[in-house]
Design a protein around this motif. Structure first.
Motif: not given
Lengths: 111, 112
Positions: A78-98
């Motif tokens: 983000s270039k400029k954070l807002l208060l509403s950007d607060s939260g828990f951010y999760l990254c995930a991965w999958s190979v194909g669609r399993p």
């Protein structure tokens, strides 16, 4: 075996400051990569997903952007954070669609 | 647009009880359904994955069933333990998508 790394684990940033969260995956090639946000008391919301280098799909319009400079690297910015950007951010991965596999998350507090 | 709901929102049970968590989805054209566990402040741990052609999956004390035609899945936990306390989320992947749609979760507390 495959592993996913996400950092930092916690982050406190002032309103208007920039943001960069990084996620890397090891042990697999050409994964689908995802960024989710979990706001307090709400479910997981998909922000971005990528099926390949430079290919980013945005699910909701917002103050955030994502990039995939390498096959197994996914960055949320983000270039400029807002208060509403607060939260828990999760990254995930999958190979194909399993199955989907998640990182340990980043707790972002915008003050 | 796929929507996923989970009931109950929260559940508190004494140790040793068998319990059932419910997940419903509006579009039955799913590729698979996955159950996750989330501990407070942590990421998601995958518990069970059910492909659209399967009716159930089992792992230890956990059993997940899938009824695509009615748009429902259940997660059965046998002989619950305090260590099972967490939030349980279900997620579906549609036939025509690459992403997962999550339910809001069920917060489970198992009391010793």
């Amino acid at each position: 075996s495959q592993t996913i790394h996400q950092w930092p684990a916690t982050l406190v940033q002032p309103v208007g400051s920039p943001l960069s969260l990084e996620c890397t995956v090891e042990g697999t090639s050409n994964p689908n990569l995802y960024w989710y946000r979990q706001a307090a008391g709400r479910g997981l919301q998909l922000l971005f997903y990528s099926v390949g280098i430079g290919q980013i799909s945005s699910e909701v319009p917002q103050n955030l952007s994502a990039s995939r400079p390498q096959d197994r690297q996914f960055i949320l910015s983000s270039k400029k954070l807002l208060l509403s950007d607060s939260g828990f951010y999760l990254c995930a991965w999958s190979v194909g669609r399993p199955q989907a596999f998640f990182g340990q998350g980043t707790r972002l507090t915008v003050v | 647009k796929q929507e996923v709901t989970q009931i109950p929102a929260a559940l508190s049970v004494p140790e040793g009880e068998n319990l059932v968590l419910n997940c419903s989805f509006t579009d039955s054209a799913i590729y698979n359904l996955q159950w996750f566990r989330q501990d407070p402040g942590k990421g998601l741990t995958s518990l069970l994955l059910i492909q659209s052609s399967q009716r159930e999956q089992t792992s230890g004390r956990l059993n997940a069933s899938l009824d695509k035609s009615s748009g429902r899945s259940t997660l059965y936990i046998a002989a619950s333990q305090p260590g099972d306390s967490a939030t349980y989320l279900c997620a579906v992947m549609s036939n025509y998508g690459q992403n997962f749609v999550f339910g809001p979760g069920t917060r489970l507390s198992v009391l010793p």
